[in-house]
Design a protein around this motif. Structure first.
Motif, mmCIF file in Angstrom:
data_model
loop_
_atom_site.group_PDB
_atom_site.id
_atom_site.type_symbol
_atom_site.label_atom_id
_atom_site.label_comp_id
_atom_site.label_asym_id
_atom_site.label_seq_id
_atom_site.Cartn_x
_atom_site.Cartn_y
_atom_site.Cartn_z
ATOM 1 N N ARG A 1 8.316 -59.933 -17.931
ATOM 2 C CA ARG A 1 9.836 -60.504 -17.884
ATOM 3 C C ARG A 1 9.970 -61.777 -18.714
ATOM 4 O O ARG A 1 10.828 -62.017 -19.545
ATOM 5 C CB ARG A 1 10.277 -60.421 -16.335
ATOM 6 N N TYR B 1 9.884 -60.722 -22.301
ATOM 7 C CA TYR B 1 11.129 -60.267 -22.704
ATOM 8 C C TYR B 1 12.261 -61.268 -23.058
ATOM 9 O O TYR B 1 12.698 -61.096 -24.089
ATOM 10 C CB TYR B 1 11.556 -59.044 -21.791
ATOM 11 N N ASN B 2 12.284 -62.199 -21.981
ATOM 12 C CA ASN B 2 13.143 -63.094 -22.240
ATOM 13 C C ASN B 2 13.026 -64.087 -23.209
ATOM 14 O O ASN B 2 13.875 -64.652 -23.965
ATOM 15 C CB ASN B 2 13.483 -63.822 -20.768
ATOM 16 N N ASP C 1 16.253 -65.973 -24.336
ATOM 17 C CA ASP C 1 17.036 -66.177 -23.005
ATOM 18 C C ASP C 1 15.990 -66.956 -22.078
ATOM 19 O O ASP C 1 15.741 -66.425 -21.144
ATOM 20 C CB ASP C 1 17.484 -64.886 -22.626
ATOM 21 N N ALA D 1 16.644 -67.228 -18.416
ATOM 22 C CA ALA D 1 16.020 -66.110 -17.615
ATOM 23 C C ALA D 1 14.685 -66.236 -17.014
ATOM 24 O O ALA D 1 14.485 -65.416 -16.146
ATOM 25 C CB ALA D 1 16.306 -64.803 -18.197
ATOM 26 N N CYS D 2 13.727 -66.924 -17.760
ATOM 27 C CA CYS D 2 12.511 -67.300 -17.381
ATOM 28 C C CYS D 2 12.204 -67.866 -16.422
ATOM 29 O O CYS D 2 11.125 -67.859 -15.444
ATOM 30 C CB CYS D 2 11.650 -67.935 -18.575
#
Length: 193
Positions: free
Chosen positions: A41, A44-45, A50, A53-54
């Motif tokens: 995750r 990806y972020n 983004d 979002a981490c």
């Protein structure tokens, strides 16, 4: 009736396809209650730019430190606004603005991650997972490139990256010390009036 039936079947097929796509989207990562899921995750972020979002994938101490920074900077800014003379007031308010005006700890994280190069570091080093070592509440994700990322299981079961905790905690401690200095100076300014 045949046409209605065809439309109904078409709608059912479209709904089924939509359901399958949503299910696949939600299940493309392992659960974030595994180190692999948390790491993927983050990767990806960062990949989709983004960084905010981490934030849920930082360990608890790092998250608490980000909120502490925001709270002390906000409190210090309010005290400066009320008691400091110009030009000191304007200089300090500008210095504290980003963190004092942050909506939450995630905004503080994004500001620090941008300014201190955390995002650039992650972007440069993230790659596929080579192996994962779990020892109790701690885990290490080693990437295919050999970079090691330390994680700790958070209270809610999600694994949190510990790589930036020391920086965030140090900044929270600095914000607390700065608050003490701001308060003492404000009292001196008020006595001097």
């Amino acid at each position: 009736m045949t046409r209605r039936r065809a439309i109904a079947w078409g709608a059912a097929v479209v709904a089924l396809l939509a359901l399958v796509l949503v299910w696949r989207k939600l299940n493309q990562f392992p659960p974030d209650t595994t180190p692999e899921g948390a790491y993927l995750r983050i990767a990806y972020n960062i990949g989709v730019s983004d960084a905010r979002a981490c934030f849920p994938y930082l360990e608890d101490r790092a998250q608490h430190a980000a909120y502490t920074i925001r709270d002390y900077r906000r409190k210090a800014s309010e005290r400066i606004e009320a008691s400091y003379p110009e030009p000191e007031r304007a200089r300090l308010l500008e210095q504290y603005r980003a963190h004092a005006m942050a909506e939450d700890g995630a905004d503080v994280w994004v500001d620090m991650a941008t300014k201190q190069g955390f995002i650039a570091r992650l972007r440069r080093d993230l790659s596929g997972i080579g192996k994962v070592e779990v020892t109790g509440e701690r885990a290490t994700v080693e990437t295919a490139r050999g970079t090691r990322y330390p994680f700790r299981r958070r209270d809610n079961g999600i694994w949190g990256l510990t790589l930036f905790t020391a920086d965030l905690v140090a900044e929270a401690e600095r914000a607390a010390r700065d608050w003490d200095v701001v308060e003492k100076a404000a009292l001196d300014y008020e006595r001097g009036r």
